[in-house]
Design an enzyme around this catalytic site. Structure first.
Site, PDB file in Angstrom:
ATOM      1  N   ASP A 185       0.864  -1.175   0.000  1.00 16.07           N
ATOM      2  CA  ASP A 185       0.000   0.000   0.000  1.00 16.07           C
ATOM      3  C   ASP A 185       0.901   1.224   0.000  1.00 16.07           C
ATOM      4  OD1 ASP A 185      -2.678   1.291   0.371  1.00 16.07           O
ATOM      5  OD2 ASP A 185      -1.684   2.055   2.165  1.00 16.07           O
ATOM      6  N   GLU A 269      -1.214  -1.676  -5.875  1.00 15.46           N
ATOM      7  CA  GLU A 269      -2.508  -1.253  -6.409  1.00 15.46           C
ATOM      8  C   GLU A 269      -2.208  -0.388  -7.622  1.00 15.46           C
ATOM      9  OE1 GLU A 269      -2.198   2.020  -3.270  1.00 15.46           O
ATOM     10  OE2 GLU A 269      -0.879   0.601  -4.269  1.00 15.46           O
ATOM     11  N   ASP A 371      -3.328   0.944   6.955  1.00 13.61           N
ATOM     12  CA  ASP A 371      -2.535   0.686   5.755  1.00 13.61           C
ATOM     13  C   ASP A 371      -2.187  -0.795   5.620  1.00 13.61           C
ATOM     14  OD1 ASP A 371      -2.654   3.343   5.131  1.00 13.61           O
ATOM     15  OD2 ASP A 371      -0.678   3.838   5.936  1.00 13.61           O
TER      16      ASP A 371
END
Ligand SMILES: [Zn+2]
Length: 431
Positions: A185, A269, A371
């Site tokens: 992340d 991501e 996170d």
């Protein structure tokens, strides 16, 4: 595998002056050739690399373009190839002009086989470049490979040489830690949060430096255009931005190394590039007509972007590059709901994200660092994605993007264009 090596050059003052001249010629060729391409497009026609290269050879024989003949011809040709690729990739209208102020000089010698590189002693080596002669550089790490091409560029007050080398290392059959995976992340408070709960963080621009950058920016605004003071002020800003950029690069390289050597699967991501580059919508203040509310635009504008940027994309790029050596798979997944979904019961609820740092599931009560929870979701999605049967493509590997570029490259190395008899200089916008 193809990889890069960059070293700082130790130019003599004549070499630095000549390099500046070559960079200037390449910039002129880029701008002229781009203008030519646009002129053609306006008429609904196209001009390709081969025609432009032919006209370049002709132009060099003209006395008024004698300065073109003074610089290494291959660098100019390479500029046309680069332009061709840029236009093929982004479209003629999106390719930008090269400006003397914004774009530091840079030029490439495409024929690596003809560039002799010698080690002088423990610290210094030299390379022989066409027309520049022997150039000394500080050899901070071994070259260890065959040179494919060399790019000379200036960054601030220093010149650098970057070699594209083939290090003859084959990708490993399997990662040293098979079955391992990590979700990443990327954020502002913690630059990189891993699904196993580890953080990689560094402050790239200290508060003091951000303040200093603002002051320098104000100083710049007070100078007159074209003045020496303005030049000096701009150089100071560039110097600070460069320092911060180097920290970011260093951090990205180290993080990528750790990730690629420790994990077989690295999941990021997918970043919304649009959000990163697009401007911000103005937010009118309804209470005060004509006034505007803060919309975060400042954080996206030039100086702030260079100072406050976290280098999220660079971390991914560095990981992909490193992954080729370790056999790691680097994939990206859709980031939707990764920060709102509970990793234990999979319930999605915006309210579960209690604060910036705390995630507390409204369904099952699972509490975790927000996170880390997001990184776990990213890994879960990545594992599912990775398990899907795919044609045997290693994600880390990259193919040349387009046919035009490959063809032009082949052409450039295969044969030098020969001079033609009938010049068509009228077609070339004035240099
Ligand atoms: Zn839950």
């Amino acid at each position: 595998m193809l990889t890069g090596r960059r070293y700082r050059l130790d130019f003599t003052s004549e070499q630095a002056g000549f390099a500046e001249q070559v960079g200037g010629a390449c910039r002129s060729v880029w701008n002229t050739a781009l203008e030519q391409r646009r002129t053609y497009r306006r008429r609904g026609a196209f001009i390709n690399y081969h025609e432009q290269a032919r006209q370049l050879v002709e132009a060099k024989n003209e006395p008024e373009f004698a300065w073109l003949a003074e610089v290494p011809g291959h660098c100019l040709q390479q500029t046309l190839i680069d332009l061709d690729q840029a236009c093929a990739r982004h479209g003629t209208w999106k390719v930008r002009w090269k400006s003397r102020v914004r774009n530091a000089p840079s030029f490439r010698f495409p024929e690596g086989g003809k560039i002799a590189v010698e080690r002088l002693n423990r610290r210094w080596a030299r390379a022989k470049l066409p027309k520049l002669g022997w150039v000394r550089f500080r050899i901070t790490r071994p070259l260890s490979g065959t040179v494919k091409n060399a790019t000379v560029s200036r960054d601030g007050g220093h010149w650098y040489i970057s070699f594209l080398i083939d290090d003859a290392i084959c990708p490993p059959e399997r990662h040293a830690a098979p079955g391992t995976g990590v979700g990443i992340d990327r954020g502002v408070v913690n630059v990189v949060t891993r699904s196993d709960g580890a953080f990689h963080h560094q402050v790239f621009a200290r508060d003091r430096e951000v303040e200093h950058a603002k002051k320098l920016q104000r100083d710049l605004a007070r100078t007159t255009k074209g003045s020496q003071r303005r030049k000096r002020a701009a150089a100071r800003i560039a110097g600070l931005a460069r320092k911060i950029r180097r920290r970011r690069q260093d951090f990205a390289a180290k993080t990528a190394h750790t990730l690629a050597t420790s994990f077989e699967l690295v999941v990021f991501e997918a970043l919304a590039i649009k959000n990163m580059t697009a401007g911000v919508e103005p937010r009118p203040d309804l209470a005060q007509p004509g006034a505007f509310l803060p919309n975060g635009a400042a954080g996206k504008s030039g100086l702030n972007r260079s100072i406050l940027d976290k280098g999220w994309h660079r971390i991914e790029l560095a990981s992909r590059s490193k992954a080729r050596y370790t056999g790691t798979y680097v994939i990206t997944v859709n980031p939707a709901y990764t920060s709102q979904r509970c990793n234990v019961c999979k319930a999605v609820d915006r309210k579960s994200r209690e604060s910036q740092a705390v995630f507390r599931c409204t369904s099952c009560g699972h509490a975790e660092h927000a996170d880390v929870n997001a990184a776990k979701n990213i890994l879960t999605a990545g594992r599912a994605e990775h398990a899907r049967p795919r044609p045997g493509v290693r994600v880390g590997a990259r193919k040349p993007r387009n046919r035009v570029g490959r063809k032009a490259n082949r052409q450039a190395t295969a044969a030098q264009p020969t001079a033609q008899t009938e010049p068509e200089l009228a077609e070339i916008p004035r240099l």
